[in-house]
Enzyme design. Structure first.
Site: not given
Ligand code: FRU
Length: 513
Positions: A40, A43, A99, A170, A223, A310
């Site tokens: 998988w 980002d 992350f 984040r 994000e 998503w």
């Molecule tokens: C965006 C996200 C980020 C996070 C990451 C986790 O796609 O949700 O905000 O850091 O993916 O995998």
């Protein structure tokens, strides 16, 4: 004669990638977009150019094809086309996941992490500690460094460097701001719909600068913020603040908006009213895009996004990998009738991937289509499902026109333009496998007012379609999962005839062979 024909056929065949290694030759496997060999990804992370190499880190689960155990996968390239995957760079440890974040070249050893005072790489990322018993989950900002060109990493012993004791905090994007000689971090407070700016002289101690927020589209979570400067075509530059939204993006699910303005080292000021909502990409499948740090000053900014959404990312029908990146795009700003906007086009290096081509220019759709049909190169190109189509279509009397691609027996992906609505669209409702999620079959559209003719550059790579229209004014990114035999391509028109069509179809070499 027969022998010559055979030779010609062999020449055509060999100009394609007959030798794609089995590990990269499954149905839907991208041939010129990055995807991990297995497992998988979401980002892109830590995009940075250092010592002759482009580094692509990416959200990665080393153990499977669903989100989890998030780590930074790693790939390097010297040309942004051919990627070599390396072992994961930053791994989940003590249950703390890695992350999204960014990486910088610390050329002056401001961090004191660099051995022998030589430039080193520093990554700034979110550490995610899942909920434990009654303790809520926590997200903090952390740093790690590498003194061997990104091959091995050490997490800073005094992590985290920023901790607000928050569940959602984040995706730090850090860059060097020369006028104040400071590192600047843009980081998200997702539920507050705010981007928070910090500065630092050493990448370890961070001081609060300002917040920017509650502007544009403020739904879902914010994000993957990023602040970067772009040149304006007519001269000068502006700052762009780009933010991912999930859910609540224009086409549904996750997508990204941006603001254009000024940055003085402390605060971002939007040039437009806070209500102005601008989108980086009008397809459903470009998320958490990131630009490269460390590019030489004479190179244009380059951005790569995660080519998914998503809404259905975990259900995509690919194996043994799941997730891929957009083709790298160069960015700039240009003035349109509505104001200054972000423009984007595939990086120029794309030309190196071109192999054979068919020129299907014609005065009428029928002429273009018969040129495409009569050339035996066409089917050799389209059967690979990796090609580029560059066209300019004069409106003439047509009400709607465009291209039907990846087509066979009712399966089709349509890239079209509706003149009355002033709207460019990709229709993937009948593009092949669409049933794995109710949100996948869709028609995506973008407002685009052009007069006289429409220029389109369309990239197709087995499971993706990226459209760049009107010189890069609109980008639309869409995944598709057509059956292998969906090879037909044709121009179409409705309600009249275009005046002229110039069209070139390019076959593409695989970057895996
Ligand atoms: C965006 C996200 C980020 C996070 C990451 C986790 O796609 O949700 O905000 O850091 O993916 O995998």
């Amino acid at each position: 004669m027969r022998f010559l024909l055979l030779l010609a056929a062999m020449a055509i065949a060999s100009s394609f990638s007959a030798d794609i290694p089995a590990a990269y030759d499954q149905p839907f496997r991208p041939q010129f977009h990055f995807s991990p060999r297995e497992h998988w990804t979401n980002d892109p992370n830590g995009l940075v150019y250092f010592d002759g190499e482009y580094h692509l880190f990416f959200q990665y689960n080393p153990f499977g094809d669903k989100w989890g155990h998030m780590s930074w996968g790693h790939a390097v390239s010297t040309d942004l086309l051919h990627w070599t995957e390396l072992p994961a760079a930053l791994k989940e440890e003590n249950g703390i996941m890695i992350f999204t974040g960014s990486a910088v070249v610390d050329s002056q050893n401001t961090s004191r992490f660099c051995i022998g005072n030589k430039p080193c790489l520093v990554a700034v990322y979110t550490g995610y500690t899942p909920q434990r018993g009654s303790l809520p989950s926590v997200q903090t900002q952390n740093v790690a460094y590498s003194n061997d060109r990104g091959r091995t990493w050490t997490k800073y012993s005094r992590n985290p460097v920023l901790d607000l004791h928050m569940t959602d905090f984040r995706d730090p994007k850090v860059f060097w701001f020369e006028p104040t000689r400071r590192w600047i971090m843009a980081v998200s407070l997702p539920n507050d719909h705010k981007v928070r700016f910090y500065s630092s002289t050493n990448l370890k101690n961070w001081s609060f600068l300002s917040d920017y927020g509650l502007a544009g589209a403020a739904t879902g979570q914010w994000e993957c913020p990023e602040l970067f400067e772009l040149p304006v075509e007519e001269g000068g530059s502006r700052w762009v603040l780009k933010i991912g939204l999930n859910p609540g993006a224009r086409q549904g699910g996750s997508g990204e908006q941006y603001f254009i303005g000024q940055f003085d080292g402390k605060q971002f000021k939007n040039d437009n009213p806070a209500s102005t909502t601008l989108w980086t990409d009008y397809g459903k499948d470009c998320y958490c895009a990131l630009t490269f740090n460390g590019l030489p000053a004479n190179r244009p900014p380059v951005m790569i996004g995660w080519m998914s959404n998503w809404q259905y990312a975990t259900s995509l029908p690919t194996s043994p990998w799941r997730g891929q990146m957009t083709f790298p795009r160069r960015l700039w700003l240009s003035r349109t009738r509505d104001g200054i906007r972000v423009f984007q086009k595939p990086i120029n290096m794309i030309e190196q991937l071109r192999s054979v081509h068919v020129d299907a220019s014609g005065r009428l759709v029928a002429e273009t289509n018969s040129k495409l049909k009569s050339s035996n190169i066409t089917s050799n190109i389209t059967k690979q499902h990796t090609f580029e189509l560059i066209s300019t279509i004069g409106f003439g009397t047509a009400r709607e026109f465009g291209w039907r691609i990846l087509q066979q027996n009712g399966v089709v992906t349509v890239v079209g333009y509706d003149r009355n609505k002033g709207s460019l669209f990709i229709d993937r409702r009948h593009s092949g496998l669409v049933g794995f999620s109710p949100q996948f079959p869709s028609r995506m559209d973008a407002p685009l007012r052009v007069s006289g003719s429409l220029e389109l550059e369309i990239l197709v790579d087995r499971s993706s379609v990226e459209v760049f229209a009107n010189g890069g004014q609109i980008a639309m990114t869409s995944l598709v999962f057509p059956p292998a035999e969906a090879n037909a391509i044709e121009a179409y028109t409705r309600g009249g005839n275009p005046s002229t069509i110039s069209a070139v179809l390019w076959g593409f070499k695989s970057t895996h062979d």
